[in-house]
Design an enzyme around this catalytic site. Sequence first.
Site, PDB file in Angstrom:
ATOM      1  N   ARG A 206       0.947  -1.149   0.106  1.00  0.00           N
ATOM      2  CA  ARG A 206       0.056   0.181   0.004  1.00  0.00           C
ATOM      3  C   ARG A 206       0.895   1.165   0.049  1.00  0.00           C
ATOM      4  O   ARG A 206       0.555   2.149  -0.765  1.00  0.00           O
ATOM      5  CB  ARG A 206      -0.957  -0.024   1.028  1.00  0.00           C
ATOM      6  CG  ARG A 206      -1.960  -1.025   1.093  1.00  0.00           C
ATOM      7  CD  ARG A 206      -3.161  -0.730   2.243  1.00  0.00           C
ATOM      8  NE  ARG A 206      -2.743  -1.292   3.430  1.00  0.00           N
ATOM      9  CZ  ARG A 206      -2.982  -2.416   3.908  1.00  0.00           C
ATOM     10  NH1 ARG A 206      -3.702  -3.324   3.343  1.00  0.00           N
ATOM     11  NH2 ARG A 206      -2.759  -2.689   5.185  1.00  0.00           N
ATOM     12  N   PHE A 221     -11.717  -4.249  -5.240  1.00  0.00           N
ATOM     13  CA  PHE A 221     -11.561  -5.209  -3.873  1.00  0.00           C
ATOM     14  C   PHE A 221     -11.228  -4.371  -2.955  1.00  0.00           C
ATOM     15  O   PHE A 221     -10.198  -4.619  -2.307  1.00  0.00           O
ATOM     16  CB  PHE A 221     -10.877  -6.141  -4.517  1.00  0.00           C
ATOM     17  CG  PHE A 221     -10.916  -6.869  -5.684  1.00  0.00           C
ATOM     18  CD1 PHE A 221     -12.059  -8.167  -5.597  1.00  0.00           C
ATOM     19  CD2 PHE A 221     -10.416  -6.721  -6.896  1.00  0.00           C
ATOM     20  CE1 PHE A 221     -12.273  -8.648  -6.989  1.00  0.00           C
ATOM     21  CE2 PHE A 221     -10.661  -7.396  -8.170  1.00  0.00           C
ATOM     22  CZ  PHE A 221     -11.884  -8.445  -8.033  1.00  0.00           C
ATOM     23  N   ASN A 269     -19.696  -5.830  -8.788  1.00  0.00           N
ATOM     24  CA  ASN A 269     -19.077  -6.840  -8.951  1.00  0.00           C
ATOM     25  C   ASN A 269     -17.688  -6.429  -9.841  1.00  0.00           C
ATOM     26  O   ASN A 269     -17.956  -5.761 -10.845  1.00  0.00           O
ATOM     27  CB  ASN A 269     -19.715  -8.013  -9.542  1.00  0.00           C
ATOM     28  CG  ASN A 269     -19.000  -9.214 -10.055  1.00  0.00           C
ATOM     29  OD1 ASN A 269     -17.746  -9.051 -10.430  1.00  0.00           O
ATOM     30  ND2 ASN A 269     -19.573 -10.119 -10.090  1.00  0.00           N
ATOM     31  N   ALA A 270     -16.627  -6.544  -9.443  1.00  0.00           N
ATOM     32  CA  ALA A 270     -15.429  -6.135 -10.078  1.00  0.00           C
ATOM     33  C   ALA A 270     -15.414  -6.708 -11.672  1.00  0.00           C
ATOM     34  O   ALA A 270     -14.798  -5.762 -12.475  1.00  0.00           O
ATOM     35  CB  ALA A 270     -14.123  -6.377  -9.319  1.00  0.00           C
ATOM     36  N   ASP A 290      -6.566  -5.961  -5.660  1.00  0.00           N
ATOM     37  CA  ASP A 290      -6.216  -6.747  -4.606  1.00  0.00           C
ATOM     38  C   ASP A 290      -7.329  -7.792  -4.314  1.00  0.00           C
ATOM     39  O   ASP A 290      -8.008  -7.603  -3.481  1.00  0.00           O
ATOM     40  CB  ASP A 290      -5.781  -5.838  -3.391  1.00  0.00           C
ATOM     41  CG  ASP A 290      -5.360  -6.718  -2.160  1.00  0.00           C
ATOM     42  OD1 ASP A 290      -4.992  -7.953  -2.475  1.00  0.00           O
ATOM     43  OD2 ASP A 290      -5.523  -6.526  -1.104  1.00  0.00           O
ATOM     44  N   CYS A 330      -3.241 -13.591  -3.489  1.00  0.00           N
ATOM     45  CA  CYS A 330      -3.045 -14.049  -2.256  1.00  0.00           C
ATOM     46  C   CYS A 330      -3.336 -15.494  -2.233  1.00  0.00           C
ATOM     47  O   CYS A 330      -3.283 -16.100  -1.304  1.00  0.00           O
ATOM     48  CB  CYS A 330      -3.646 -13.169  -1.024  1.00  0.00           C
ATOM     49  SG  CYS A 330      -5.534 -13.215  -1.239  1.00  0.00           S
TER      50      CYS A 330
HETATM   51  N1  SAH Z   1      -7.263  -4.723  -0.441  1.00  0.00           N
HETATM   52  C1  SAH Z   1      -7.748  -4.835   0.670  1.00  0.00           C
HETATM   53  C2  SAH Z   1      -8.209  -6.274   0.907  1.00  0.00           C
HETATM   54  C3  SAH Z   1      -9.088  -7.020  -0.154  1.00  0.00           C
HETATM   55  S1  SAH Z   1     -10.189  -8.253   0.547  1.00  0.00           S
HETATM   56  C4  SAH Z   1      -6.792  -4.519   1.893  1.00  0.00           C
HETATM   57  O1  SAH Z   1      -5.679  -4.136   1.513  1.00  0.00           O
HETATM   58  O2  SAH Z   1      -7.252  -4.200   2.843  1.00  0.00           O
HETATM   59  C5  SAH Z   1     -10.987  -8.630  -0.872  1.00  0.00           C
HETATM   60  C6  SAH Z   1     -12.432  -7.935  -0.928  1.00  0.00           C
HETATM   61  O3  SAH Z   1     -12.859  -8.284  -2.089  1.00  0.00           O
HETATM   62  C7  SAH Z   1     -13.488  -7.900   0.160  1.00  0.00           C
HETATM   63  O4  SAH Z   1     -13.746  -6.828   0.715  1.00  0.00           O
HETATM   64  C8  SAH Z   1     -14.547  -8.646  -0.775  1.00  0.00           C
HETATM   65  O5  SAH Z   1     -16.034  -7.923  -0.487  1.00  0.00           O
HETATM   66  C9  SAH Z   1     -14.289  -8.072  -2.126  1.00  0.00           C
HETATM   67  N2  SAH Z   1     -14.814  -8.911  -3.249  1.00  0.00           N
HETATM   68  C10 SAH Z   1     -14.797 -10.252  -3.378  1.00  0.00           C
HETATM   69  N3  SAH Z   1     -15.192 -10.533  -4.645  1.00  0.00           N
HETATM   70  C11 SAH Z   1     -15.556  -9.587  -5.146  1.00  0.00           C
HETATM   71  C12 SAH Z   1     -16.019  -9.271  -6.725  1.00  0.00           C
HETATM   72  N4  SAH Z   1     -16.319 -10.057  -7.462  1.00  0.00           N
HETATM   73  N5  SAH Z   1     -16.159  -7.930  -6.905  1.00  0.00           N
HETATM   74  C13 SAH Z   1     -15.785  -6.585  -6.047  1.00  0.00           C
HETATM   75  N6  SAH Z   1     -15.493  -7.032  -4.826  1.00  0.00           N
HETATM   76  C14 SAH Z   1     -15.257  -8.297  -4.375  1.00  0.00           C
END
Ligand code: SAH
Length: 387
Positions: A206, A221, A269-270, A290, A330
């Site tokens: 980060r 995400f 949804n990403a 991420d 991860c």
């Molecule tokens: N980048 C963050 C951690 C990400 S954890 C940090 O550094 O703190 C993963 C995240 O992805 C979660 O919040 C979950 O809600 C989200 N997520 C999971 N599948 C997803 C999708 N298809 N589209 C968007 N978000 C999603």
Amino acid sequence: MLTAIVSARGAQRWNAGHPWIFRSDVVERPNEDAGAVRVTDQRGKPLGVALWSPRSEISLRLLDREADAALDAGWWRTAIERAIVRRTGLASEANAYRLVHGEGDALPSLVVDRYDRWLVVQLMSAGLERYRHEIIDALRDLEAPAGILARHDVPLRAKEGLETSVELLHGDVPDEIEVREHGIRYLAAPWRGQKTGAFLDQRENRALVGRVAKGATLDCFSYHGSFALHLAARAREVTALDASAHALARAEENFRRNDFTNGVFVEANAFEYLKARERERTRFDTIVLDPPAFAKSKASLPAAIRGYKEINLRAMRLLSPGGMLFTASCSFHLTKPLFLEMLAAAAADSGRRIVLRELRGQPIDHPEVLTIPETGYIKGALLEATD
Ligand code: SAH
């Protein structure tokens, strides 16, 4: 202490630097509940002292190569102190970081995270659970925390035959703890948040993203917005995207906490979002990907790779000329070579010229031991589109 006898294959694993011996390699099982046992090979040669988990597939976890090591309070204090010393210097950058990274710190199945004046622990094997008092006493002695919380609501504990719950072990632990991290502040949620309350393992990545952020930025995400906050410190505007409205509400709160007003929060949804932006030919100057672990098992790896490739390919296409993408995985099962192969395939299909600026991994508070692949899971790459 009772003895376990292991096969030549089991002994060979230890000699090659891996602390686990599986059930199938234990020739003679100790007739004892979980705890610690001495281990020998089939000729009676002592190999060391290990944690013993009678119900787990991972039966033995090597603690000490000294066969007569006494696992008393002093032993635990020394082992934990050794891990803590390895973190010297981190406290000036952040008030939240991992103090003990299990096998990575030669303390198998033990995780200890520090959040300001509080500790969150995870004792993830039946053998280790036997030493709960020694471990907690050592932590109180070494760190004098205001409280210690056990985040024992993890499936791994069930596999060990242990109860799964969240339990206060010492003092008080608040619902929210302010984390200070490379000039940014955000709230960790030790009782209910993911992992032990935040994703500490991406802290240094980060900070890297914070140094290169510019223009219009996107954090896919986003969870509680921790990458987005580092983007916001430099960029014109930040779109923080997550599928969870609850996570985004916390991200917004974290933006207010830092007096940032350049955040836009999108619940989506990403996969869909990236596709739609590509269709509109939107451009971003900095993008962060991420995602959660797409490959939860080896069997799901091919589908996971397709997923990773899709989001990376789309993100590459969305980059403005000179734009930067920080992308991570991860998934333990997606190895470093596979991660790079996936990115190369995405770059080839993207039609863009993508330069690898920096290959990233885990910060020093999550030490990755070369002979223990399970200690390493985060891969990251900082990419630049030069056309
Ligand atoms: N980048 C963050 C951690 C990400 S954890 C940090 O550094 O703190 C993963 C995240 O992805 C979660 O919040 C979950 O809600 C989200 N997520 C999971 N599948 C997803 C999708 N298809 N589209 C968007 N978000 C999603």
